[in-house]
Design a protein around this motif. Structure first.
Motif, PDB file in Angstrom:
ATOM      1  N   GLY A   1       0.813  -1.208   0.000  1.00  0.00           N
ATOM      2  CA  GLY A   1       0.000   0.000   0.000  1.00  0.00           C
ATOM      3  C   GLY A   1       0.849   1.261   0.000  1.00  0.00           C
TER       4      GLY A   1
ATOM      5  N   MET B   1       1.157   4.034  -3.013  1.00  0.00           N
ATOM      6  CA  MET B   1       0.905   5.465  -2.816  1.00  0.00           C
ATOM      7  C   MET B   1       2.138   6.295  -3.192  1.00  0.00           C
ATOM      8  SD  MET B   1      -2.193   5.774  -1.989  1.00  0.00           S
ATOM      9  CE  MET B   1      -2.400   7.393  -1.309  1.00  0.00           C
TER      10      MET B   1
ATOM     11  N   ARG C   1      -3.455   3.541  -7.322  1.00  0.00           N
ATOM     12  CA  ARG C   1      -4.082   4.126  -6.136  1.00  0.00           C
ATOM     13  C   ARG C   1      -5.171   3.201  -5.587  1.00  0.00           C
ATOM     14  NH1 ARG C   1      -6.970   9.055  -7.548  1.00  0.00           N
ATOM     15  NH2 ARG C   1      -4.930   9.711  -8.257  1.00  0.00           N
ATOM     16  N   THR C   2      -5.961   2.622  -6.468  1.00  0.00           N
ATOM     17  CA  THR C   2      -7.001   1.688  -6.041  1.00  0.00           C
ATOM     18  C   THR C   2      -6.396   0.462  -5.373  1.00  0.00           C
ATOM     19  OG1 THR C   2      -8.418   2.435  -7.843  1.00  0.00           O
ATOM     20  CG2 THR C   2      -8.977   0.341  -6.822  1.00  0.00           C
TER      21      THR C   2
ATOM     22  N   ALA D   1      -3.552   0.345  -3.800  1.00  0.00           N
ATOM     23  CA  ALA D   1      -3.034   0.770  -2.499  1.00  0.00           C
ATOM     24  C   ALA D   1      -4.150   0.874  -1.481  1.00  0.00           C
ATOM     25  CB  ALA D   1      -2.305   2.102  -2.636  1.00  0.00           C
ATOM     26  N   TYR D   2      -5.280   1.436  -1.889  1.00  0.00           N
ATOM     27  CA  TYR D   2      -6.416   1.539  -0.979  1.00  0.00           C
ATOM     28  C   TYR D   2      -6.953   0.159  -0.598  1.00  0.00           C
ATOM     29  CZ  TYR D   2      -6.661   6.587  -1.782  1.00  0.00           C
ATOM     30  OH  TYR D   2      -6.385   7.929  -1.827  1.00  0.00           O
TER      31      TYR D   2
ATOM     32  N   CYS E   1      -5.142  -2.555  -0.373  1.00  0.00           N
ATOM     33  CA  CYS E   1      -4.174  -3.091   0.593  1.00  0.00           C
ATOM     34  C   CYS E   1      -4.407  -2.509   1.980  1.00  0.00           C
ATOM     35  CB  CYS E   1      -2.750  -2.803   0.133  1.00  0.00           C
ATOM     36  SG  CYS E   1      -2.212  -3.787  -1.270  1.00  0.00           S
ATOM     37  N   PHE E   2      -4.617  -1.199   2.051  1.00  0.00           N
ATOM     38  CA  PHE E   2      -4.877  -0.573   3.353  1.00  0.00           C
ATOM     39  C   PHE E   2      -6.188  -1.059   3.952  1.00  0.00           C
ATOM     40  CE2 PHE E   2      -2.184   3.178   1.811  1.00  0.00           C
ATOM     41  CZ  PHE E   2      -1.055   2.681   2.442  1.00  0.00           C
ATOM     42  N   GLY E   3      -7.190  -1.268   3.107  1.00  0.00           N
ATOM     43  CA  GLY E   3      -8.472  -1.787   3.584  1.00  0.00           C
ATOM     44  C   GLY E   3      -8.348  -3.194   4.135  1.00  0.00           C
TER      45      GLY E   3
END
Length: 73
Positions: free
Chosen positions: A29, A33, A50-51, A53-54, A56-58
């Motif tokens: 993530g 970013m 970006r999607t 990365a989001y 992965c963070f989610g």
């Protein structure tokens, strides 16, 4: 006192695998970013990175929330 070494080894193994997976997801993530912000060209690739990365963070947040749920329940 009797220690169940097989259960202890199992908990250690699962903890190690989950920790490495969580750190790997978070690293992906952050890398996504950083790539997204450092590239100057616009386009579909930036949105895809970006999607990712989001996502992965989610997944990291979901794993932490599940761990807290297991502790509380």
């Amino acid at each position: 006192m009797n220690i169940d070494w097989a259960a202890l080894a199992s908990v250690f193994g699962v903890s190690l695998v989950v920790t490495v997976a969580l750190v790997g997801l978070f690293t992906l993530g952050i890398t996504g970013m950083a790539r997204q912000t450092s590239s100057a060209q616009g386009g579909g690739a930036n949105g895809l990175v970006r999607t990712g990365a989001y996502i992965c963070f989610g997944l990291c947040a979901a794993a932490v929330a599940y761990g807290i749920y297991l502790i509380v329940a």
